[in-house]
Design a protein around this motif. Structure first.
Motif, mmCIF file in Angstrom:
data_model
loop_
_atom_site.group_PDB
_atom_site.id
_atom_site.type_symbol
_atom_site.label_atom_id
_atom_site.label_comp_id
_atom_site.label_asym_id
_atom_site.label_seq_id
_atom_site.Cartn_x
_atom_site.Cartn_y
_atom_site.Cartn_z
ATOM 1 N N ASP A 17 10.103 3.541 24.645
ATOM 2 C CA ASP A 17 11.028 3.460 23.953
ATOM 3 C C ASP A 17 11.903 2.187 24.484
ATOM 4 O OD1 ASP A 17 11.595 4.861 26.136
ATOM 5 O OD2 ASP A 17 13.488 5.952 25.352
ATOM 6 N N THR A 18 11.634 2.037 25.761
ATOM 7 C CA THR A 18 12.432 0.715 26.378
ATOM 8 C C THR A 18 11.584 -0.678 26.457
ATOM 9 O OG1 THR A 18 12.002 1.556 28.434
ATOM 10 C CG2 THR A 18 14.112 2.246 27.271
ATOM 11 N N SER A 19 10.037 -0.402 26.573
ATOM 12 C CA SER A 19 9.269 -1.508 26.723
ATOM 13 C C SER A 19 7.876 -1.246 25.723
ATOM 14 C CB SER A 19 8.802 -1.415 28.204
ATOM 15 O OG SER A 19 7.722 -2.537 28.336
ATOM 16 N N SER A 20 7.515 -2.412 25.225
ATOM 17 C CA SER A 20 6.284 -2.353 24.603
ATOM 18 C C SER A 20 5.129 -1.779 25.264
ATOM 19 C CB SER A 20 6.021 -3.654 23.810
ATOM 20 O OG SER A 20 5.988 -4.785 24.724
ATOM 21 N N TYR A 21 5.096 -1.929 26.303
ATOM 22 C CA TYR A 21 3.826 -1.632 27.365
ATOM 23 C C TYR A 21 4.376 -0.125 27.963
ATOM 24 C CZ TYR A 21 1.966 -5.928 26.246
ATOM 25 O OH TYR A 21 1.317 -7.383 25.567
ATOM 26 N N GLY A 22 5.618 0.553 27.534
ATOM 27 C CA GLY A 22 5.806 1.549 28.444
ATOM 28 C C GLY A 22 4.911 2.701 28.151
ATOM 29 N N SER A 23 5.268 3.847 28.904
ATOM 30 C CA SER A 23 4.568 5.281 28.787
ATOM 31 C C SER A 23 5.187 6.225 27.857
ATOM 32 C CB SER A 23 4.581 5.554 30.024
ATOM 33 O OG SER A 23 4.192 7.210 29.936
ATOM 34 N N HIS A 24 4.440 6.707 26.723
ATOM 35 C CA HIS A 24 4.790 7.705 25.931
ATOM 36 C C HIS A 24 5.179 8.924 26.745
ATOM 37 C CE1 HIS A 24 3.613 5.017 22.845
ATOM 38 N NE2 HIS A 24 2.533 5.411 22.908
ATOM 39 N N SER A 25 4.618 9.134 27.661
ATOM 40 C CA SER A 25 4.786 10.564 28.544
ATOM 41 C C SER A 25 6.106 10.706 29.165
ATOM 42 C CB SER A 25 3.735 10.765 29.443
ATOM 43 O OG SER A 25 3.477 9.732 30.174
ATOM 44 N N ARG A 26 6.237 9.169 29.665
ATOM 45 C CA ARG A 26 7.716 9.015 30.277
ATOM 46 C C ARG A 26 8.675 8.856 29.555
ATOM 47 N NH1 ARG A 26 7.298 6.935 35.769
ATOM 48 N NH2 ARG A 26 5.108 6.553 36.498
ATOM 49 N N ARG A 27 8.593 8.402 28.314
ATOM 50 C CA ARG A 27 9.521 8.529 27.221
ATOM 51 C C ARG A 27 10.190 10.032 26.908
ATOM 52 N NH1 ARG A 27 8.950 5.437 21.646
ATOM 53 N NH2 ARG A 27 10.753 6.084 20.459
ATOM 54 N N LEU A 28 8.915 10.876 26.897
ATOM 55 C CA LEU A 28 9.295 12.055 26.367
ATOM 56 C C LEU A 28 9.849 12.925 27.697
ATOM 57 C CD1 LEU A 28 5.999 13.151 24.553
ATOM 58 C CD2 LEU A 28 8.205 12.634 23.501
ATOM 59 N N THR A 29 9.393 12.974 28.786
ATOM 60 C CA THR A 29 9.911 13.719 29.908
ATOM 61 C C THR A 29 11.266 13.133 30.276
ATOM 62 O OG1 THR A 29 9.190 11.954 31.722
ATOM 63 C CG2 THR A 29 7.724 13.903 31.166
ATOM 64 N N ALA A 30 11.687 11.737 30.087
ATOM 65 C CA ALA A 30 13.056 11.416 30.030
ATOM 66 C C ALA A 30 13.835 11.999 29.039
ATOM 67 C CB ALA A 30 12.878 9.991 30.201
ATOM 68 N N ARG A 31 13.369 12.092 27.790
ATOM 69 C CA ARG A 31 14.202 12.641 26.600
ATOM 70 C C ARG A 31 14.565 14.126 27.118
ATOM 71 N NH1 ARG A 31 14.676 11.084 21.268
ATOM 72 N NH2 ARG A 31 15.480 12.647 19.994
ATOM 73 N N PHE A 32 13.354 14.877 27.529
ATOM 74 C CA PHE A 32 13.675 16.239 28.125
ATOM 75 C C PHE A 32 14.840 16.302 28.868
ATOM 76 C CE2 PHE A 32 13.284 20.184 30.123
ATOM 77 C CZ PHE A 32 12.484 21.123 29.345
ATOM 78 N N MET A 33 14.650 15.680 30.060
ATOM 79 C CA MET A 33 15.678 15.607 30.772
ATOM 80 C C MET A 33 17.171 15.244 30.527
ATOM 81 S SD MET A 33 13.949 17.042 33.631
ATOM 82 C CE MET A 33 15.267 17.043 34.724
ATOM 83 N N SER A 34 17.229 14.384 30.056
ATOM 84 C CA SER A 34 18.572 13.980 29.306
ATOM 85 C C SER A 34 19.282 15.156 28.563
ATOM 86 C CB SER A 34 18.216 12.521 28.674
ATOM 87 O OG SER A 34 19.711 12.218 28.139
ATOM 88 N N ARG A 35 18.150 15.592 27.633
ATOM 89 C CA ARG A 35 19.097 16.881 26.814
ATOM 90 C C ARG A 35 19.275 17.786 27.518
ATOM 91 N NH1 ARG A 35 19.035 16.275 21.416
ATOM 92 N NH2 ARG A 35 18.605 18.293 21.066
ATOM 93 N N TRP A 36 18.220 17.972 28.584
ATOM 94 C CA TRP A 36 18.686 19.314 29.389
ATOM 95 C C TRP A 36 20.169 19.027 30.124
ATOM 96 C CZ3 TRP A 36 15.909 23.728 29.843
ATOM 97 C CH2 TRP A 36 16.363 24.825 30.797
#
Length: 221
Positions: A17-36
């Motif tokens: 979500d921040t880089s065209s070459y970024g990680s989808h799994s990192r995107r999802l774990t970051a989203r989980f942690m942010s919401r938690w």
């Protein structure tokens, strides 16, 4: 207060979500942690990035040290096992583990396999007694209410159970087996697919996975 262990295993830096070459799994774990953390800011968080800082693989010296009784270990043995001890201590402290583990060639990335090899350890996360009647092995981390949330990403599609190439998916099964062996059997999983296609199907898969993350956080909270 709970303790969360956040693990990322992708070789890619940053989220997609921040880089065209970024990680989808990192995107999802970051989203989980942010919401938690928006709901439970006081919960303790332990972070380990095995994708960028891979654990040392198991060696002959590691095996020698691990299978030596603690009271008989020499100094070099303690040093060889120090990283393993640190990772196991984190796991023991955690109530909830959030692991971002992408699929690499049908299985987990090599650094995450090294992580598994370091935490599945006799005397610390599983017991062994050859004189024990019946099964000589038993888990040491069971019965503590630990939960594992696994978020993954896949280049192709149809890796779900019973789907077109589900039999080629060795990510969830290998993680379920390894963590179950040490007593962590409560596992939730979700994944992004179609990464290699980079079309609308990928966008829909990301949106679906993000919605699943949000719903999972709400349910666990």
């Amino acid at each position: 207060m709970l303790t969360l262990l956040h693990i990322d295993a992708s070789a890619r830096q940053g989220g997609s979500d921040t880089s065209s070459y970024g990680s989808h799994s990192r995107r999802l774990t970051a989203r989980f942690m942010s919401r938690w953390r928006a709901v439970r800011p006081s919960d303790a968080v332990i972070y380990r990035d095995v994708g960028q800082n891979p654990p040392a693989p198991v060696t002959g010296r590691w095996i020698h040290a691990a299978f030596t009784k603690p009271e008989l270990r020499e100094r070099w043995m303690v040093e060889v096992l120090a990283e393993s001890d640190a990772m196991i201590d984190e796991l023991i402290a955690a109530d909830l583990i959030i692991a971002g583990v992408p699929m690499y060639n049908f299985n987990v990335p090599a650094p995450f396999k090294a992580y598994i090899d370091n935490i599945v350890r006799v005397g610390r996360t599983f017991g062994f007694d050859r004189s024990r009647p019946g099964e000589p092995y038993w888990p040491l981390l069971g019965g503590h209410g630990k939960r594992l949330v696994l978020v993954s990403s896949r280049g192709d599609y149809g890796y779900g159970e019973g789907e077109r190439i589900g039999h080629m998916n060795h990510v969830e099964p290998s993680i379920r087996t390894a963590f179950g062996y040490i007593g962590i059997t409560d596992l939730e999983s979700l994944a992004v697919e179609y990464d290699e296609f980079a079309d609308d199907r990928l966008k829909r898969s990301i949106a679906r996975a993000e919605a699943e993350v949000d719903a999972l956080v709400d349910r666990l909270l």
